[in-house]
Design an enzyme around this catalytic site. Structure first.
Site, PDB file in Angstrom:
ATOM      1  N   ASP A   1     -14.761  -1.311  10.768  1.00  0.00           N
ATOM      2  CA  ASP A   1     -15.081  -0.891   9.576  1.00  0.00           C
ATOM      3  C   ASP A   1     -15.363  -1.772   9.284  1.00  0.00           C
ATOM      4  OD1 ASP A   1     -15.622   0.752   6.908  1.00  0.00           O
ATOM      5  OD2 ASP A   1     -14.133   0.487   6.543  1.00  0.00           O
TER       6      ASP A   1
ATOM      7  N   LYS B   1       1.020  -1.120   0.630  1.00  0.00           N
ATOM      8  CA  LYS B   1      -0.364  -0.521  -0.531  1.00  0.00           C
ATOM      9  C   LYS B   1       0.465   1.167   0.206  1.00  0.00           C
ATOM     10  CE  LYS B   1      -4.016   2.035   2.425  1.00  0.00           C
ATOM     11  NZ  LYS B   1      -4.629   1.757   3.818  1.00  0.00           N
TER      12      LYS B   1
END
Length: 244
Positions: free
Chosen positions: A176, A80
């Site tokens: 989340d 990432k």
């Protein structure tokens, strides 16, 4: 990013992204994307000393995720990448959330949580090297097979509850959790990995008091209930014959 234009030039810095595509005021249909590396300064350092960057997996407003090949053994991982320029133009809350994500993921070590292996930084980019889950996310898995049988639901729910019980024992809330943030390996049957802790938060005393009775205890109890069903409910494969 910004459009350079035909017969114009711009000075590239190490780590800059270069895109060749069709640009319009409304859309930018990107055809080719590259990362510029300035090698004249010597051999690769940081992330590029240990990894080769491969194909892109996904892109968001804040980060890009690509495959990365570890040079030492050829293992495929995910990386990432966050451009520092985006961090500089982000709000203080976004920067705080990013720093919190790294801190939390460095603390979590569990077989059903997507593992953060390493963090690299250079003047232009921050690199988070993560476990690569080639099986995709849980939403695609459910959609591709038209739902889950009871055995599959027990098998995956056990792993999910096991991971969440561990996270809550660490006094961390994911905040989340959804099928898109639950990844699967390509094994048969696949292993489940909880991912994307971008909104996760370490709980203080007050929050912990509110969450533990309703969430932590529930997942701990459900894990215990499912534990004795584990071996009997283990699906043999991902074929449609095991699904209804």
């Amino acid at each position: 990013g910004r459009k350079v234009g035909k017969e114009k030039w711009v000075l590239l810095k190490d780590g800059a992204e270069v895109v060749f595509g069709i640009f319009s005021r409304r859309t930018c249909a990107e055809e080719f994307r590259f990362v510029f590396r300035y090698t004249a300064v010597g051999p690769p350092t940081g992330f590029y000393k240990f990894y080769e960057l491969a194909s892109e997996l996904g892109r968001g407003s804040f980060a890009t995720v690509s495959r990365a090949i570890r040079k030492s053994d050829g293992k495929v991982l995910a990386v990432k990448m966050i451009q520092r320029s985006k961090l500089q133009t982000s709000s203080a809350k976004q920067v705080e959330a990013f720093e919190r994500e790294i801190k939390i993921m460095e603390e979590l070590k569990h077989p059903h949580i997507c593992q953060l292996h390493e963090v690299f930084t250079d003047p232009s980019t921050v690199y988070l090297v993560l476990e690569y889950c080639e099986g995709g996310d849980l939403l695609d898995f459910i959609t591709n097979f038209g739902g889950l049988s009871e055995d599959w639901a027990k098998y995956l729910t056990y792993q999910l509850c096991d991971a969440l019980a561990y996270v809550h024992e660490k006094n961390i809330a994911h905040r989340d959790l959804k099928p898109e943030n639950v990844l699967l390996t390509k094994d048969s049957p696949p292993d489940l990995k909880v991912a994307d802790f971008g909104l996760a938060k370490a709980l203080d005393g007050v929050t912990k008091f509110m969450v533990r009775p309703t969430v932590f205890v529930f997942f701990t109890a459900l894990t215990n209930v499912l534990d004795h069903l584990w071996n009997s409910s283990l699906p043999r494969s991902r074929s449609r014959s095991t699904r209804v």
